[in-house]
Design a protein around this motif. Structure first.
Motif, PDB file in Angstrom:
ATOM      1  N   PRO A  80      14.054  39.385  28.489  1.00 57.28           N
ATOM      2  CA  PRO A  80      14.971  40.346  29.115  1.00 57.28           C
ATOM      3  C   PRO A  80      15.208  40.113  30.612  1.00 57.28           C
ATOM      4  CG  PRO A  80      13.523  41.496  27.609  1.00 57.28           C
ATOM      5  CD  PRO A  80      13.018  40.080  27.709  1.00 57.28           C
ATOM      6  N   ALA A  81      14.286  39.460  31.288  1.00 54.59           N
ATOM      7  CA  ALA A  81      14.496  39.158  32.705  1.00 54.59           C
ATOM      8  C   ALA A  81      15.678  38.204  32.870  1.00 54.59           C
ATOM      9  CB  ALA A  81      13.235  38.557  33.319  1.00 54.59           C
ATOM     10  N   TYR A  82      15.785  37.208  31.990  1.00 53.37           N
ATOM     11  CA  TYR A  82      16.877  36.248  32.069  1.00 53.37           C
ATOM     12  C   TYR A  82      18.207  36.877  31.650  1.00 53.37           C
ATOM     13  CZ  TYR A  82      13.029  33.053  32.644  1.00 53.37           C
ATOM     14  OH  TYR A  82      11.908  32.441  33.111  1.00 53.37           O
ATOM     15  N   LEU A  83      18.154  37.803  30.702  1.00 54.31           N
ATOM     16  CA  LEU A  83      19.358  38.520  30.306  1.00 54.31           C
ATOM     17  C   LEU A  83      19.904  39.313  31.491  1.00 54.31           C
ATOM     18  CD1 LEU A  83      21.362  39.487  28.149  1.00 54.31           C
ATOM     19  CD2 LEU A  83      19.714  41.292  27.576  1.00 54.31           C
ATOM     20  N   GLY A  84      19.019  40.007  32.183  1.00 51.28           N
ATOM     21  CA  GLY A  84      19.442  40.771  33.362  1.00 51.28           C
ATOM     22  C   GLY A  84      20.000  39.878  34.449  1.00 51.28           C
TER      23      GLY A  84
END
Length: 151
Positions: A80-84
């Motif tokens: 989710p960090a990369y999605l954000g």
């Protein structure tokens, strides 16, 4: 009355100028007891991403990106960090970085099934690839000399 007020103020100033000692927690070496302490514990990757999503919702892209990067730095396998990061990069017009972040998101997901089901990310990747291809064509056409364009 003035003397009493002055003495009271001097007393308050004297108390405020003394250093405040905060309790510190460590293990006593001889008996294994815990002593109380205060120390900074950085947020987990999940908490950083939650805060980043809050900032993203408020359109504070700098704050959001900082939190998403912190989450990715703390746990490089937390997808989710990369999605954000991809969302922030896309909102700020950094298409190449957004594309890279979305691809990293898909690579970091724990299962291929989850990666296949990330339809919104797949749509964003296709859209960014088309936009980048158009920009590349425009840049190439702009760099050609005028005589080469007529032929």
């Amino acid at each position: 009355m003035r003397k009493l007020l002055a003495a009271l103020l001097l007393g308050i100033v004297a108390l405020m100028s003394r250093p405040i000692s905060l309790p510190v927690q460590h293990m006593a070496q001889d008996d294994g007891e815990l002593e109380s302490s205060y120390h900074y514990v950085p947020p987990s990757a999940r908490q950083s991403v939650e805060i980043g999503n809050f900032y993203l919702g408020r359109k504070d892209y700098r704050g959001a990106l900082s939190r998403f990067e912190e989450g990715a730095r703390d746990d490089p396998y937390y997808a989710p960090a990369y999605l954000g990061m991809g969302k922030v990069y896309e909102k700020t017009g950094r298409k190449r970085k957004a594309l890279d972040a979305y691809l990293k998101y898909l690579d970091t997901l724990p299962s291929q099934k989850q990666a296949d089901e990330a339809k919104d990310v797949h749509k964003a990747i296709r859209r960014l690839e088309r936009q980048l291809a158009r920009e590349h064509k425009r840049q190439a056409a702009a760099q050609q000399p005028p005589s080469a364009a007529k032929k």
